[in-house]
Design an enzyme around this catalytic site. Structure first.
Site, PDB file in Angstrom:
ATOM      1  N   GLU A 138     -14.228  -2.610  38.453  1.00 33.02           N
ATOM      2  CA  GLU A 138     -15.475  -2.672  38.726  1.00 33.02           C
ATOM      3  C   GLU A 138     -16.204  -4.060  38.050  1.00 33.02           C
ATOM      4  O   GLU A 138     -17.290  -4.228  38.357  1.00 33.02           O
ATOM      5  CB  GLU A 138     -16.673  -1.646  38.005  1.00 33.02           C
ATOM      6  CG  GLU A 138     -16.096  -0.203  38.223  1.00 33.02           C
ATOM      7  CD  GLU A 138     -16.881   0.934  37.422  1.00 33.02           C
ATOM      8  OE1 GLU A 138     -17.578   0.536  36.709  1.00 33.02           O
ATOM      9  OE2 GLU A 138     -16.617   2.094  37.669  1.00 33.02           O
TER      10      GLU A 138
ATOM     11  N   GLU B  23     -15.223  -5.075  41.848  1.00 34.58           N
ATOM     12  CA  GLU B  23     -14.946  -4.525  43.089  1.00 34.58           C
ATOM     13  C   GLU B  23     -14.980  -2.842  43.148  1.00 34.58           C
ATOM     14  O   GLU B  23     -14.868  -2.161  42.069  1.00 34.58           O
ATOM     15  CB  GLU B  23     -13.583  -4.962  43.657  1.00 34.58           C
ATOM     16  CG  GLU B  23     -12.522  -4.858  42.535  1.00 34.58           C
ATOM     17  CD  GLU B  23     -11.942  -3.644  41.735  1.00 34.58           C
ATOM     18  OE1 GLU B  23     -11.897  -2.631  42.768  1.00 34.58           O
ATOM     19  OE2 GLU B  23     -11.722  -3.591  40.746  1.00 34.58           O
TER      20      GLU B  23
END
Length: 355
Positions: free
Chosen positions: A321, A178
């Protein structure tokens, strides 16, 4: 929520229980290998879980994908992050150009990185971008709902459809990732509501805010819950009122991967909040989740406990991430190789085997 589940089922299929026969066969086979029973610890439990998910004791995952869902958050108006919202689209371009930490680690692990714009507050264009924008960022949860219920359902469906699309192109192992400045705030709010824990226990420093700003962030989450009054028994309501587009997208990705019979590696705090929503929507999806690591973000250990997941790695990471998830791919590969390459006592001609 029944209508959403019906749509999910029609779109990606039904989530079924793991294959108990394959799990039992994997456990028995592990005890035949040239080692004391249980001596490989979590690698053995991982091998058994993978057998149950895939239906085979010797699975192989040739195509792996990290799906980075990106979205912005109106709550950044409250000063809850050390970075401005402008960083979200800038980092999205960094992912697409291959320069972020998750890109580096994914290349090492042999995984693809796909970035989905599900709610970035900017107009983005790139040949490798999956554009699934629902809106340009959520509303400020300290003042009202993050999104409408229809948008929350759309976010979940979007994630599930991305999983189905990648599956159709050969992906069999998923990693959640994300990007969204400020997203530890809605993630903490989601966790607080679904678990009943006070915000002070679950709100962390995110991008590294000061003690003073941390206390402010806790008050913002408390205010968001008070203002919106999300219903803990309805995970879609919780997502709509205090969540984020990328959180919903990841919840859908997890459900979509599970419906296709694929394991999904859960990254850090934000991904785990999404996993909690997925588990609340469909408890059986938990069987397909692999907790990659224990993030340094406050509340992550409690979140993993709520999910009943044990992390593979303790690396003091808090980047997000999908970075922790990608590192866990090496553990998954190791578990698969143990099952496919390690000798048994019989094949190696070694006596003993009952220790």
């Amino acid at each position: 929520m029944k209508e959403l589940m019906d749509r999910l089922t029609r779109s990606v299929g039904t989530i079924t229980a793991p294959d108990a026969r394959a799990q039992a066969e994997a456990a028995a086979y592990l005890d035949k290998l040239t080692k004391p029973p249980g001596s490989l610890g979590k690698l053995e439990s991982l091998a058994i879980q993978l057998a149950g998910i895939t239906g085979t004791i010797k699975p192989s995952f040739k195509k792996k994908a990290v799906v980075v869902m990106a979205g912005d958050h109106g709550v950044c108006e409250e000063g809850v992050s050390a970075f401005p919202s402008e960083v979200t689209p800038q980092m999205v371009m960094n992912f697409l150009n291959g320069g972020a930490a998750v890109n580096v680690l994914a290349r090492q692990a042999g995984a693809d990185v796909l970035c989905v714009d599900i709610g970035v507050a900017a107009d983005l264009s790139h040949e490798r971008l999956l554009s699934r924008k629902i809106n340009k960022g959520t509303k400020n949860i300290a003042k009202g709902p993050a999104m409408t219920r229809a948008e929350a359902e759309q976010a979940i469906m979007t994630g599930a459809e991305v999983a189905a699309e990648l599956y159709s192109h050969g992906t069999r192992l998923f990693v959640t990732g994300e990007m969204g400045i400020g997203n530890t705030t809605p993630s903490a709010a989601v966790f607080a509501v679904l678990s009943g824990k006070p915000p002070a226990e679950v709100v962390g420093r995110g991008t590294g805010v000061s003690d003073e700003r941390l206390m402010h962030k806790i008050r913002v989450v408390e205010q968001a819950i008070t203002v919106n009054r999300p219903m803990a028994e309805d995970p879609v309501d919780v997502l709509a009122k205090v969540g984020g587009y990328e959180i919903g997208g990841l919840a859908g990705l997890i459900l979509g991967a599970a419906a296709k019979g694929c394991p999904v590696v859960i990254d850090g705090f934000i991904s785990s909040a999404a996993a909690l929503i997925a588990a609340a929507i469909c408890p059986e999806s938990r069987s397909y989740m692999i907790a990659s690591h224990h993030s340094k973000e406050r509340g992550h250990a409690l979140l993993l406990q709520a999910l009943e997941l044990s992390p593979m790695l303790h690396m003091d990471m808090r980047l997000g991430e999908g970075t922790g998830g990608v590192l866990c791919l090496h553990m998954i590969e190791a578990a698969c190789r143990i099952m496919s390459e390690m000798a048994t006592f019989e094949s190696a001609g070694i006596s003993g085997g009952e220790i």
